[in-house]
Design an enzyme around this catalytic site. Structure first.
Site, PDB file in Angstrom:
ATOM      1  N   ASN A 281      34.164  41.494  40.795  1.00 44.02           N
ATOM      2  CA  ASN A 281      34.450  40.560  40.007  1.00 44.02           C
ATOM      3  C   ASN A 281      34.835  39.081  40.989  1.00 44.02           C
ATOM      4  OD1 ASN A 281      33.222  40.573  37.167  1.00 44.02           O
ATOM      5  ND2 ASN A 281      35.401  41.518  36.681  1.00 44.02           N
ATOM      6  N   ASP A 290      29.869  40.633  35.351  1.00 44.02           N
ATOM      7  CA  ASP A 290      28.418  41.506  33.930  1.00 44.02           C
ATOM      8  C   ASP A 290      27.642  42.415  34.163  1.00 44.02           C
ATOM      9  OD1 ASP A 290      30.656  40.862  33.229  1.00 44.02           O
ATOM     10  OD2 ASP A 290      29.691  38.702  31.415  1.00 44.02           O
ATOM     11  N   GLU A 316      35.720  48.278  32.291  1.00 44.28           N
ATOM     12  CA  GLU A 316      34.475  49.155  33.081  1.00 44.28           C
ATOM     13  C   GLU A 316      34.492  50.570  32.556  1.00 44.28           C
ATOM     14  OE1 GLU A 316      38.370  49.065  34.026  1.00 44.28           O
ATOM     15  OE2 GLU A 316      37.136  49.259  36.355  1.00 44.28           O
TER      16      GLU A 316
HETATM   17  P1  GH3 Z   1      39.827  51.587  39.822  1.00 41.14           P
HETATM   18  O1  GH3 Z   1      38.871  51.817  40.232  1.00 41.14           O
HETATM   19  O2  GH3 Z   1      41.364  51.993  39.868  1.00 41.14           O
HETATM   20  O3  GH3 Z   1      39.368  51.542  38.490  1.00 41.14           O
HETATM   21  O4  GH3 Z   1      40.148  49.963  39.854  1.00 41.14           O
HETATM   22  P2  GH3 Z   1      39.221  48.789  39.177  1.00 41.14           P
HETATM   23  O5  GH3 Z   1      39.310  47.702  40.002  1.00 41.14           O
HETATM   24  O6  GH3 Z   1      37.796  48.702  39.167  1.00 41.14           O
HETATM   25  O7  GH3 Z   1      40.225  48.441  38.093  1.00 41.14           O
HETATM   26  P3  GH3 Z   1      40.908  47.587  37.346  1.00 41.14           P
HETATM   27  O8  GH3 Z   1      41.453  47.536  36.542  1.00 41.14           O
HETATM   28  O9  GH3 Z   1      42.072  46.550  38.120  1.00 41.14           O
HETATM   29  O10 GH3 Z   1      39.877  46.545  37.068  1.00 41.14           O
HETATM   30  C1  GH3 Z   1      38.810  46.299  36.077  1.00 41.14           C
HETATM   31  C2  GH3 Z   1      38.657  44.578  35.872  1.00 41.14           C
HETATM   32  O11 GH3 Z   1      37.618  44.809  34.872  1.00 41.14           O
HETATM   33  C3  GH3 Z   1      39.908  43.755  35.194  1.00 41.14           C
HETATM   34  C4  GH3 Z   1      38.944  42.741  34.426  1.00 41.14           C
HETATM   35  O12 GH3 Z   1      38.853  41.525  34.368  1.00 41.14           O
HETATM   36  C5  GH3 Z   1      37.436  43.540  34.597  1.00 41.14           C
HETATM   37  N1  GH3 Z   1      36.699  43.449  33.318  1.00 41.14           N
HETATM   38  C6  GH3 Z   1      37.284  44.321  32.230  1.00 41.14           C
HETATM   39  N2  GH3 Z   1      36.248  43.357  31.143  1.00 41.14           N
HETATM   40  C7  GH3 Z   1      35.166  42.711  31.935  1.00 41.14           C
HETATM   41  C8  GH3 Z   1      33.887  41.947  31.421  1.00 41.14           C
HETATM   42  O13 GH3 Z   1      33.316  42.397  30.737  1.00 41.14           O
HETATM   43  N3  GH3 Z   1      33.361  41.648  32.415  1.00 41.14           N
HETATM   44  C9  GH3 Z   1      33.687  41.391  33.508  1.00 41.14           C
HETATM   45  N4  GH3 Z   1      32.740  40.480  34.874  1.00 41.14           N
HETATM   46  N5  GH3 Z   1      34.446  41.699  34.786  1.00 41.14           N
HETATM   47  C10 GH3 Z   1      35.351  42.259  33.310  1.00 41.14           C
HETATM   48 MG    MG Z   2      38.417  51.174  37.205  1.00 39.21          MG
END
Ligand code: GH3
Ligand code: MG
Length: 536
Positions: A281, A290, A316
């Protein structure tokens, strides 16, 4: 408040402040004398609850003892009195305020985007009276990230904003709205036909001209939220990824559980989370994020057996249910998937990307245990996998003990020692019930917080930050945190009702939420719950 009450309150606040600040032990007889004096004075000037509590506390002590009290023990001992003092202070200051509704943490969430802060503050306050949770964002640049984080049930956007037009945000959301039903409402003081047309053409669900009648606005928002709930409840498929959504999970579990009871057929639940998805992102934007999610879901579907069930659990995070497989068999399947995923190219508009994932697996072999318990076990294993370096699978420890919990560091930064004590206590209570392990610290001013190593680690932070403090005030702390360009820090500002300028400043600097002092503990508790939920 008459002047005697005020005087007593001031004295009590000062004495408690001195003790709690001092970090030195307090002689028993001082405490006894303090309670004795409060018990006498408070009751005679009409502060009966405080008087009674002080008397009860005093009676629980013996008069002449030579013991020294540690500050922590003293805070615990005096806690009831502290709460009463605080509430009494509060009652006096908030008489004119509308009663607060009790919030549960499950109320509809509204995302409000307007760079005109007085409008923002007014609307936030009014809409909250409806029992909605309102996230007010003054900086449109932050709006899109906020959207993903808070998963609102309705978005209200001002058309004209300095840095980014409301239409740009709408255009972005419309990409989402295509996949997911999310009511969007545009508001504008330009009620020309062309602006209205443009709003609707771009997919807004509603347009409201400023100045508006508040009751009409709320009724319209209410309708939109109801419609969203209705639609949400009808769908079992996640609109973005086209795999099942979490509503399907219960149904699937019940079916497999019946099989387990009937035929002793065990199955496995795998909790999957994409590694460092946030970086996707941050590097390529949320639309590419997405696209990655979509293709990752397809990858899971394509590489599982026809009877396997793929569910988007949220964000995710995915769940894979593998019927008939024992944990050892599942382990082989998932480890193959992990290798394959690493080598799979995901096509996005920014070119080919790849990702890895971590997973936790649990074998469901006992029908008396609830789905929640299995999920907790799988999630715990997933956490282990993340901690062990990601891109791997861990098998759940089938016993529900020694759980790892995600650590969230929570800082209370406030120069008032009584508020600090109460907030720390509230947070400790929340920590006991929650999914997070809260590591709580309190600081008496901004520089104590900023200059502490504790405040600069890789963990997530929730910061309850007083606006006005000696040395370094809250605004300055916020400024420093935001200049680090890290979204590790979620900040709730405590601001005085009178200082609209401070609130405006805090919002412009990107505070995640604000609450006006004096606040009700319940209100703060609700807000903390909401923010913690977001920090999953
Ligand atoms: P980790 O390896 O520890 O799982 O790190 P991470 O970055 O994958 O996990 P973190 O929970 O820090 O971040 C997940 C992000 O996913 C935060 C949120 O803004 C984003 N996200 C959640 N839902 C969606 C979505 O539907 N679309 C997109 N593009 N991003 C999303
Ligand atoms: Mg994650």
């Amino acid at each position: 408040m008459d002047k005697y009450k005020k005087k007593l309150m001031d004295n009590m606040n000062k004495q408690l402040g001195d003790w709690f600040e001092g970090n030195e032990s307090v002689p028993h007889e001082d405490i006894y004398r303090f309670l004795h004096s409060v018990a006498g004075t408070a009751s005679s000037i009409g502060l009966h609850a405080i008087g009674d509590t002080a008397r009860n506390l005093m009676n629980s002590l013996t008069e002449d003892e030579s013991k020294l009290w540690g500050i922590k023990d003293l805070k615990v001992f005096l806690f009831e009195l502290l709460t009463l003092i605080y509430d009494n202070d509060l009652e006096d200051k908030v008489l004119s305020e509308a009663p607060l509704m009790t919030m549960t943490g499950n109320e509809p969430v509204i995302l409000l985007i307007d760079d005109e802060t007085s409008m923002l503050m007014y609307l936030k306050e009014e809409l909250q009276k409806q029992g909605w949770m309102v996230n007010a964002i003054a900086n449109p640049i932050k709006a899109i990230a906020a959207f993903y984080d808070i998963q609102p049930d309705c978005v209200i956007i001002d058309v004209y904003m300095g840095q980014k037009s409301g239409f740009e945000i709408l255009a972005f959301l419309k990409e989402k709205v295509k996949q997911q039903f999310l009511p969007t409402i545009m508001i504008s003081s330009d009620n020309s036909k062309s602006i209205r047309m443009q709003s609707y053409q771009m997919g807004a669900d509603d347009f409201i001209a400023k100045p508006f009648e508040l009751d009409e606005l709320t009724v319209r928002i209410k309708r939109h939220i109801e419609r969203k709930n209705l639609i949400d409840n009808l769908l079992l498929v996640d609109e973005l990824t086209r795999v099942y959504n979490r509503k399907y999970l219960n149904q699937a579990y019940d079916q497999l559980r019946s099989e387990l009871i009937r035929n002793k057929e065990t199955f496995s639940i795998v909790m999957i989370d994409i590694d460092h998805f946030k970086r996707v992102n941050d590097t390529y934007g949320h639309l590419v994020g997405d696209q990655v999610l979509k293709q990752f879901a397809t990858f899971l579907t394509n590489h599982s057996r026809p009877g396997d069930i793929v569910i988007r659990f949220g964000g995710e995070e995915f769940i894979l249910i593998l019927p008939e497989l024992s944990v050892d068999e599942s382990k082989k399947v998932i480890e193959r998937l992990i290798l394959k995923c690493r080598d799979t190219k995901l096509n996005t508009e920014k070119g080919e990307l790849s990702c890895t994932f971590s997973a936790g697996v649990v074998e469901v072999n006992n029908p008396t245990q609830s789905l929640e318990e299995w999920l907790l076990l799988a999630d715990n294993a997933l956490y282990d996998a993340k901690e062990s370096g990601r891109n791997q699978l861990k098998v759940a420890d089938q016993v529900l003990n020694g759980m790892h919990q995600k650590i969230v560091k929570v800082a209370v930064v406030d120069d008032d020692p009584i508020i600090r004590t109460m907030l720390v206590d509230l947070l400790e209570t929340l920590g006991k019930e929650g999914q997070h392990h809260l590591e709580i610290e309190s600081f008496k001013d901004g520089s104590a917080f900023i200059n502490n190593e504790w405040s600069h680690t890789e963990h997530r932070y929730l910061i309850i930050l007083d606006g006005i403090m000696p040395r370094m005030d809250g605004i300055e702390v916020l400024q420093q945190l935001r200049s680090k360009n890290s979204d590790r820090y979620t900040v709730i500002m405590l601001t005085s009702r009178k200082s609209e300028r401070d609130i405006a400043r805090a919002l412009q600097l990107g505070a995640d939420d604000y609450i006006t002092k004096p606040f009700k503990l319940l209100e703060l508790e609700t807000r903390i719950r909401h923010l913690l939920k977001r920090m999953k």
